[in-house]
Design an enzyme around this catalytic site. Structure first.
Site, mmCIF file in Angstrom:
data_model
loop_
_atom_site.group_PDB
_atom_site.id
_atom_site.type_symbol
_atom_site.label_atom_id
_atom_site.label_comp_id
_atom_site.label_asym_id
_atom_site.label_seq_id
_atom_site.Cartn_x
_atom_site.Cartn_y
_atom_site.Cartn_z
ATOM 1 N N ARG A 29 0.788 -1.224 0.000
ATOM 2 C CA ARG A 29 0.000 0.000 0.000
ATOM 3 C C ARG A 29 0.827 1.284 0.000
ATOM 4 O O ARG A 29 0.605 2.188 -0.801
ATOM 5 C CB ARG A 29 -0.924 0.070 1.223
ATOM 6 C CG ARG A 29 -2.195 -0.689 1.110
ATOM 7 C CD ARG A 29 -2.565 -1.269 2.448
ATOM 8 N NE ARG A 29 -1.565 -2.251 2.796
ATOM 9 C CZ ARG A 29 -1.612 -3.520 2.377
ATOM 10 N NH1 ARG A 29 -2.620 -3.931 1.688
ATOM 11 N NH2 ARG A 29 -0.641 -4.370 2.670
ATOM 12 N N THR A 30 1.752 1.374 0.931
ATOM 13 C CA THR A 30 2.425 2.660 1.129
ATOM 14 C C THR A 30 3.242 3.028 -0.108
ATOM 15 O O THR A 30 3.153 4.147 -0.614
ATOM 16 C CB THR A 30 3.313 2.610 2.394
ATOM 17 O OG1 THR A 30 2.536 2.063 3.459
ATOM 18 C CG2 THR A 30 3.808 3.985 2.773
ATOM 19 N N LYS A 81 26.436 -4.210 -0.552
ATOM 20 C CA LYS A 81 27.910 -4.121 -0.556
ATOM 21 C C LYS A 81 28.415 -3.406 0.686
ATOM 22 O O LYS A 81 29.582 -3.070 0.786
ATOM 23 C CB LYS A 81 28.375 -3.364 -1.806
ATOM 24 C CG LYS A 81 27.905 -3.950 -3.108
ATOM 25 C CD LYS A 81 28.314 -3.026 -4.250
ATOM 26 C CE LYS A 81 27.465 -3.261 -5.488
ATOM 27 N NZ LYS A 81 27.508 -2.109 -6.407
ATOM 28 N N ARG A 116 10.937 4.117 3.718
ATOM 29 C CA ARG A 116 10.547 3.149 4.755
ATOM 30 C C ARG A 116 11.810 2.404 5.169
ATOM 31 O O ARG A 116 12.586 1.966 4.319
ATOM 32 C CB ARG A 116 9.512 2.159 4.235
ATOM 33 C CG ARG A 116 9.335 0.988 5.204
ATOM 34 C CD ARG A 116 8.150 0.139 4.869
ATOM 35 N NE ARG A 116 6.911 0.851 5.133
ATOM 36 C CZ ARG A 116 5.710 0.291 5.051
ATOM 37 N NH1 ARG A 116 5.600 -0.983 4.721
ATOM 38 N NH2 ARG A 116 4.620 0.986 5.291
ATOM 39 N N HIS A 144 4.434 5.925 11.740
ATOM 40 C CA HIS A 144 3.962 5.759 10.360
ATOM 41 C C HIS A 144 2.981 6.918 10.091
ATOM 42 O O HIS A 144 1.777 6.711 9.987
ATOM 43 C CB HIS A 144 3.278 4.393 10.234
ATOM 44 C CG HIS A 144 3.074 3.910 8.836
ATOM 45 N ND1 HIS A 144 3.204 4.719 7.718
ATOM 46 C CD2 HIS A 144 2.734 2.671 8.356
ATOM 47 C CE1 HIS A 144 2.946 4.009 6.632
ATOM 48 N NE2 HIS A 144 2.670 2.768 6.992
#
Ligand code: CP
Length: 356
Positions: free
Chosen positions: A49-50, A78, A99, A127
């Protein structure tokens, strides 16, 4: 340029202004609001969703999108730091939506970046874009966010959506909260203390049945397997709640709404999906206009009347990292050793957790 890191940075009027912008963008689309601006979506953790709704929102207001949906295909593999990833990405974009799995990562990124950062979820911390779309859905349904009784059910310890929504609803009058969870994953003590200080009425329970007929908003959440340090504890609590037609209908208020940030696992039976109470798919859809508004505000294309906030705390530097939260960004990146002093207590500047 404005960073959007925490819902704590917005007062009630500012939140209502964001929701009004979202409503207007839904009604009167602005296809050139951020014309040709480049939105970077950096998702170090899984998302449906986000990430997709930020992408959809960016396209709808005239932006272009680049980014990644997993760190596996990036130079993090890396050994590149978050610090360097942000410094590089700011050269490729006008705004970064991020995120990350570490608490406080968004705040850290905002200190490094020369372009605005929008927090799309940082560990178990916050959030804010989810909270704004939750509030948008509540307001569309009840016409007001005041005078509501909300029951939060599920993973209240690690549930960042619950932490941010509790904080946001606390800014509105007449709120009552029920926190319904097994003891091991109840709402954190710091949040309880904040509610005590604000004089907000709340109760901790292990079941919702007794109070179902008092609830306006039933906010279900998934028990988040990925956040448990102890797998046997997850096994113990994973099936704590499953609501269905049989457990809800005719026992709740006529106008009670069921919200869920999604994804769900088994906490809401699909037999509820077509009932008038189920608003969770509408809620997910509302992510698009809300995130359009957030991007517009962060890029100074939409205005809100930000008031000067009185800080009730001070920030100090210590000689060593005092944060005890093992998932705090300070344990993984080179950060300053900053602490917040508030009411004679110490908190980590980045993840906000209390320091003992
Ligand atoms: N609600 C939410 O954050 O969903 P995703 O994890 O799919 O983005």
């Amino acid at each position: 340029m404005k960073n959007i890191i925490s819902i704590k940075n917005f007062n009630k009027n500012e939140i209502l202004e964001i929701l009004e912008h979202a409503k207007n963008l839904k009604k009167f689309p602005k296809t050139d609001l951020i014309e040709n601006k480049i939105v970077a979506t950096l998702f170090f953790e899984p998302s449906t969703r986000t990430r997709l709704s930020f992408t959809s929102a960016s396209f709808k207001i005239g932006g272009k999108v680049l980014g990644f949906d997993s760190p596996d295909a990036t130079s993090l593999k890396k050994g590149e730091s978050l610090r360097d990833t942000i410094k590089v990405t700011e050269g490729y974009s006008d705004i970064i939506v991020m995120r990350h799995l570490r608490d406080g990562a968004a705040k850290f990124a905002s200190e490094i970046s020369s372009v605005p950062i929008i927090n799309a979820g940082d560990g178990a911390n916050e959030h804010p874009s989810q909270t704004l779309l939750d509030l948008y859905t509540i307001k569309e349904n009840f016409k007001s966010i005041d005078n509501l009784t909300t029951a939060f059910v599920g993973d209240l310890k690690y549930g960042r959506t619950v932490h941010s929504l509790t904080e946001a609803l606390s800014k509105f009058s007449g709120q009552k909260f029920y926190f319904i969870a097994p003891n091991e994953i109840q709402i954190p003590k710091e949040i309880q203390k904040e509610l005590d200080l604000k004089g907000i009425s709340y109760q901790l329970l292990s079941d919702y049945k007794e109070i179902l007929n008092q609830i306006d908003v039933l906010y279900m959440t998934r028990i988040q397997k990925e956040r448990f340090e102890n797998p046997s504890l997850y096994e113990k609590v994973k099936n704590s709640f499953e609501i269905s037609k049989g457990t809800i209908l005719n026992k709740c208020k006529e106008n009670m709404i069921i919200l869920h940030p999604l994804p769900r696992v088994n906490e809401i039976n699909i037999d509820l999906d077509n009932t008038k109470h189920a608003l969770y798919f509408e809620q997910a859809k509302n992510g698009v206009p809300v995130r359009e508004a957030m991007i517009g505000i962060a890029l100074d294309k939409l205005n809100i009347n930000f008031s000067k906030k009185e800080t009730q705390y001070s920030i100090e530097k210590s000689s060593i990292n005092l944060c005890q939260n093992q998932n705090c960004i300070t344990k993984f990146e080179r950060t300053e050793n900053k602490i917040i002093l508030k009411n004679d207590e110490k908190f980590c500047y980045y993840c906000g957790k209390k320091i003992n």
